[in-house]
Design a protein around this motif. Structure first.
Motif, PDB file in Angstrom:
ATOM      1  N   VAL A 136       0.830  -1.284   0.044  1.00 28.53           N
ATOM      2  CA  VAL A 136       0.236   0.172   0.043  1.00 28.53           C
ATOM      3  C   VAL A 136       0.944   1.357   0.096  1.00 28.53           C
ATOM      4  O   VAL A 136       0.439   2.292  -0.684  1.00 28.53           O
ATOM      5  N   PRO A 137       1.884   1.309   0.728  1.00 30.89           N
ATOM      6  CA  PRO A 137       2.749   2.531   0.671  1.00 30.89           C
ATOM      7  C   PRO A 137       3.221   2.670  -0.582  1.00 30.89           C
ATOM      8  O   PRO A 137       3.260   3.874  -1.263  1.00 30.89           O
ATOM      9  N   LEU A 138       3.600   1.889  -1.269  1.00 26.33           N
ATOM     10  CA  LEU A 138       4.082   2.018  -2.826  1.00 26.33           C
ATOM     11  C   LEU A 138       2.979   2.558  -3.503  1.00 26.33           C
ATOM     12  O   LEU A 138       3.312   3.412  -4.339  1.00 26.33           O
ATOM     13  N   ILE A 159      14.903   4.171  -7.359  1.00 28.17           N
ATOM     14  CA  ILE A 159      14.904   3.967  -5.946  1.00 28.17           C
ATOM     15  C   ILE A 159      14.324   2.588  -5.540  1.00 28.17           C
ATOM     16  O   ILE A 159      14.786   2.121  -4.644  1.00 28.17           O
ATOM     17  N   MET A 160      13.372   2.246  -6.110  1.00 28.28           N
ATOM     18  CA  MET A 160      12.749   0.988  -5.966  1.00 28.28           C
ATOM     19  C   MET A 160      13.615  -0.231  -6.027  1.00 28.28           C
ATOM     20  O   MET A 160      13.814  -1.244  -5.336  1.00 28.28           O
ATOM     21  N   GLU A 161      14.398  -0.185  -7.078  1.00 32.45           N
ATOM     22  CA  GLU A 161      15.498  -1.037  -7.285  1.00 32.45           C
ATOM     23  C   GLU A 161      16.700  -0.847  -6.253  1.00 32.45           C
ATOM     24  O   GLU A 161      16.989  -2.199  -5.995  1.00 32.45           O
ATOM     25  N   ILE A 162      16.747   0.331  -5.924  1.00 31.30           N
ATOM     26  CA  ILE A 162      18.083   0.288  -4.909  1.00 31.30           C
ATOM     27  C   ILE A 162      17.638  -0.452  -3.647  1.00 31.30           C
ATOM     28  O   ILE A 162      18.201  -0.763  -2.705  1.00 31.30           O
ATOM     29  N   ILE A 163      16.250   0.039  -2.992  1.00 38.10           N
ATOM     30  CA  ILE A 163      15.959  -0.408  -1.775  1.00 38.10           C
ATOM     31  C   ILE A 163      15.377  -1.786  -1.694  1.00 38.10           C
ATOM     32  O   ILE A 163      14.862  -2.234  -0.829  1.00 38.10           O
ATOM     33  N   GLY A 164      15.291  -2.208  -3.098  1.00 40.61           N
ATOM     34  CA  GLY A 164      14.706  -3.858  -2.930  1.00 40.61           C
ATOM     35  C   GLY A 164      13.242  -3.669  -2.714  1.00 40.61           C
ATOM     36  O   GLY A 164      12.691  -4.538  -2.019  1.00 40.61           O
ATOM     37  N   TYR A 165      12.453  -2.893  -3.332  1.00 44.14           N
ATOM     38  CA  TYR A 165      11.113  -2.641  -3.113  1.00 44.14           C
ATOM     39  C   TYR A 165      10.331  -3.635  -3.718  1.00 44.14           C
ATOM     40  O   TYR A 165      10.601  -4.163  -5.027  1.00 44.14           O
ATOM     41  N   ASP A 166       9.298  -4.318  -3.270  1.00 49.99           N
ATOM     42  CA  ASP A 166       8.276  -5.144  -3.877  1.00 49.99           C
ATOM     43  C   ASP A 166       6.916  -4.712  -4.045  1.00 49.99           C
ATOM     44  O   ASP A 166       6.292  -4.074  -3.087  1.00 49.99           O
ATOM     45  N   PRO A 183      10.372   1.007   4.206  1.00 51.53           N
ATOM     46  CA  PRO A 183      11.640   1.867   3.947  1.00 51.53           C
ATOM     47  C   PRO A 183      11.145   2.820   3.019  1.00 51.53           C
ATOM     48  O   PRO A 183      12.116   4.088   3.099  1.00 51.53           O
ATOM     49  N   LEU A 184      10.230   2.573   2.101  1.00 52.45           N
ATOM     50  CA  LEU A 184       9.959   4.035   1.356  1.00 52.45           C
ATOM     51  C   LEU A 184       9.466   5.077   2.005  1.00 52.45           C
ATOM     52  O   LEU A 184       9.856   6.188   1.970  1.00 52.45           O
ATOM     53  N   LEU A 185       8.509   4.700   2.968  1.00 51.46           N
ATOM     54  CA  LEU A 185       7.928   5.953   3.679  1.00 51.46           C
ATOM     55  C   LEU A 185       9.067   6.386   4.827  1.00 51.46           C
ATOM     56  O   LEU A 185       9.251   7.757   5.104  1.00 51.46           O
ATOM     57  N   LYS A 186       9.979   5.632   5.222  1.00 50.47           N
ATOM     58  CA  LYS A 186      11.238   6.068   5.892  1.00 50.47           C
ATOM     59  C   LYS A 186      11.964   7.259   5.205  1.00 50.47           C
ATOM     60  O   LYS A 186      12.478   8.077   5.808  1.00 50.47           O
ATOM     61  N   LEU A 187      12.224   6.981   3.984  1.00 46.24           N
ATOM     62  CA  LEU A 187      13.012   7.699   3.110  1.00 46.24           C
ATOM     63  C   LEU A 187      12.287   9.090   2.935  1.00 46.24           C
ATOM     64  O   LEU A 187      12.949  10.178   3.036  1.00 46.24           O
ATOM     65  N   SER A 197       7.295   7.323   9.183  1.00 46.10           N
ATOM     66  CA  SER A 197       7.888   6.185   8.529  1.00 46.10           C
ATOM     67  C   SER A 197       7.058   4.811   8.572  1.00 46.10           C
ATOM     68  O   SER A 197       7.341   3.783   8.191  1.00 46.10           O
ATOM     69  N   TYR A 198       5.835   4.806   9.338  1.00 47.46           N
ATOM     70  CA  TYR A 198       5.040   3.719   9.503  1.00 47.46           C
ATOM     71  C   TYR A 198       3.811   3.697   8.892  1.00 47.46           C
ATOM     72  O   TYR A 198       3.278   4.761   8.733  1.00 47.46           O
ATOM     73  N   PHE A 199       3.167   2.622   8.539  1.00 45.70           N
ATOM     74  CA  PHE A 199       2.046   2.429   7.848  1.00 45.70           C
ATOM     75  C   PHE A 199       1.314   1.252   8.418  1.00 45.70           C
ATOM     76  O   PHE A 199       1.926   0.290   8.692  1.00 45.70           O
ATOM     77  N   GLY A 200       0.039   1.565   8.548  1.00 45.77           N
ATOM     78  CA  GLY A 200      -1.067   0.569   8.953  1.00 45.77           C
ATOM     79  C   GLY A 200      -2.355   1.343   9.132  1.00 45.77           C
ATOM     80  O   GLY A 200      -2.217   2.487   9.408  1.00 45.77           O
ATOM     81  N   PHE A 201      -3.548   0.589   8.707  1.00 40.19           N
ATOM     82  CA  PHE A 201      -4.470   1.282   8.818  1.00 40.19           C
ATOM     83  C   PHE A 201      -5.308   2.009   9.830  1.00 40.19           C
ATOM     84  O   PHE A 201      -6.014   2.642   9.786  1.00 40.19           O
ATOM     85  N   TYR A 202      -4.463   1.040  11.330  1.00 39.61           N
ATOM     86  CA  TYR A 202      -4.954   1.754  12.394  1.00 39.61           C
ATOM     87  C   TYR A 202      -4.024   2.146  13.069  1.00 39.61           C
ATOM     88  O   TYR A 202      -4.172   2.435  14.513  1.00 39.61           O
ATOM     89  N   ALA A 203      -2.911   2.360  12.565  1.00 36.98           N
ATOM     90  CA  ALA A 203      -1.660   2.728  13.043  1.00 36.98           C
ATOM     91  C   ALA A 203      -1.863   4.231  13.967  1.00 36.98           C
ATOM     92  O   ALA A 203      -2.352   5.120  13.205  1.00 36.98           O
ATOM     93  N   GLY A 204      -1.464   4.402  15.001  1.00 36.89           N
ATOM     94  CA  GLY A 204      -1.802   5.527  16.013  1.00 36.89           C
ATOM     95  C   GLY A 204      -3.015   5.723  16.305  1.00 36.89           C
ATOM     96  O   GLY A 204      -3.504   6.876  16.911  1.00 36.89           O
TER      97      GLY A 204
END
Length: 493
Positions: A136-138, A159-166, A183-187, A197-204
């Motif tokens: 979802v972050p992607l 950037i996706m290739e460098i950080i190994g994004y799926d 990792p993408l949100l962290k960047l 830098s965190y993702f979750g539908f109920y995060a926070g």
């Protein structure tokens, strides 16, 4: 004569008692209605206020996640297929806090929610159970850049290739709900482009509130009880494209107005989907001898604009961007993430939406939104608020790993926030509402019955007496001789 007088007096008394019984019906009903109003309005000491502060029934929120079982094929453009996993259940606590009463019969408050995992109502451990889902972050970042030029999208791909994004991730249920570091949100966060830098539908959202509400107390007009005046300091929303769609209508669902009518709409506001919605009467039934009205959100509320023109305001940014029936664009209230809301399993969605994915089995009884309310008091004995969270996806020709991705409304999970009346709540309701009602009814119709029995009985006795005492008429045969006639005729005549 004295006996007849007594009967007449009893007849009059019977008529008088009957009239009292008839006259008491509206009086007793008014007394019951006043009692309901006194206990429903939001004021210190009322039952409604105590229940409003902290719900007397346990509230649960249950989650089902969608496990994508053909992610490799989806990357090549094939239709995604899903298997449902769940429920994962949490007890929900949301007592009202920061309560302030105002002179204009309004109240402000916040309602922080706390979630506690309930293993006995769950299929497994959310920390251990994993599933395959969309990154979802992607997709959020891609969605934000969709109108940018090709070179920027090319930089994103690098950037996706460098950080190994799926494009797909294997996550725990806990991760998707309560958050994981991405990792993408962290960047992006380090570049001050994202708030976290965190993702979750109920995060926070655990131990936090969704904003300040101002509502009517109902003391000046009981039909306005718990009706929302403003949310987060605003009297209307700003997520949608017209005034109608941005209206704040109804209550938050925790307390309904009394004296519900069969033909009325029950309006609710949900901060989860950032809109107001209405429910209509679906059926009537009895639960443990309590009459209930079942209100449901009707299919037309989800219909596309060609079927229901009133939904045009939910097309953002313009009517040219309307989604198919059964879907609601939630990106404006979800930090521009490509979130699309629907009912679970795409209930009431257009056929082409269901054709985009495999594994959906929409069932009205299991996936609709419903409120079962007692009509006199408005008390909700059963509630089920169901929502499915989906992510809009499509091919992106300038991004190599997304150039073949199918156009879908990709389901991530669905939830059911529900409450059911306990036996104690049912007993308390009967003691406080039904017992006085039955007592009043017994007095009303008891007096009416006694009066009618007296009237009927006395009338029958008087009629019978009149028949018995009526003078008898003697009948004389004209052929019989008169007593003064001579016994023998005069022979000399």
């Amino acid at each position: 004569m004295a006996g007849s007088t007594t009967l007449i007096v009893l007849l009059v008394i019977g008529c008088f008692i009957s009239l009292i019984g008839v006259a008491l019906i509206p009086v007793a009903n008014k007394v019951i209605d006043d009692m309901v109003v006194d206990q429903i309005v939001l004021k210190n000491g009322s039952t409604g206020y105590e229940n409003w502060i902290d719900a007397p029934v346990p509230v649960y929120i249950q989650f089902w996640v969608w496990d994508c079982i053909n992610s490799l094929e989806v990357m090549k453009g094939e239709k995604p297929y899903f298997v449902q996993k769940g429920p994962y259940s949490y007890r929900e606590y949301w007592p009202k806090e920061n309560i302030t009463f105002y002179d204009n019969h309004t109240i402000s408050y916040t309602a922080p929610k706390t979630y506690v995992f309930e293993p006995s109502m769950s299929v497994g451990d959310p920390l251990e159970d994993k599933f395959t889902t969309l990154n979802v972050p992607l997709m959020t970042i891609v969605n934000l850049l969709q109108y940018e030029s090709g070179p920027i999208n090319g930089i994103l791909a690098l950037i996706m290739e460098i950080i190994g994004y799926d494009t797909f991730l294997t996550l725990s249920v806990h991760d998707i709900l309560w958050g994981y570091e991405d990792p993408l949100l962290k960047l992006a966060h380090e570049l001050n482009l994202m708030p976290s830098s965190y993702f979750g539908f109920y995060a926070g959202k655990n131990n936090t509130d969704d904003g300040e509400y101002v509502i009517y107390s109902g003391e000046d007009e009981v039909k306005k009880v718990n009706k929302i005046v403003s949310y987060k300091g605003q009297r209307s929303l700003d997520f949608w494209s017209d005034k109608y769609a941005n209206m704040l209508n109804g209550t938050d669902g925790s307390l309904n107005p009394p004296f519900l009518k069969k033909d009325q709409k029950l309006w609710l506001f949900s901060s989860d989907i950032c809109r107001s919605a209405y429910l209509i009467l679906d059926k009537q039934y009895k639960y443990k001898n309590i009459k209930l009205y079942r209100y449901v959100v009707p299919p037309e509320l989800y219909a596309n604009v060609s079927v229901n023109p009133d939904n045009a305001g939910f097309c953002t940014p313009t009517v040219a961007n309307c989604l198919p029936g059964g879907l609601l664009n939630g990106s404006n209230c979800q930090q521009n993430a490509p979130v699309v809301f629907s009912l679970p399993h795409f209930l009431y969605a257009d056929a082409d939406v269901l054709e985009m994915v495999g594994g959906m089995e929409p069932k009205k009884e299991e996936h609709q939104i419903l409120f079962d309310a007692e009509p006199l008091t408005g008390a909700s004995l059963f509630v089920a608020k169901r929502i499915q969270i989906n992510i809009y996806t499509r091919p992106f020709p300038d991004i190599p790993f997304l150039k073949n991705f199918p156009k879908t409304y990709f389901p991530i999970m669905w939830l059911n926030e529900s409450a059911s009346a306990t036996d104690k709540v049912v007993k308390d309701f009967k003691d406080k509402v039904q017992v006085p009602q039955k007592a009043a009814t017994a007095v009303e119709y008891g007096l009416l019955a006694i009066g009618l029995i007296l009237v009927i009985t006395m009338t029958m006795i008087l009629v019978k007496r009149r028949k018995v005492t009526q003078p008898c008429k003697l009948s004389i045969n004209k052929n019989d001789a008169d007593e003064t006639s001579p016994l023998l005729k005069d022979q000399t005549a």
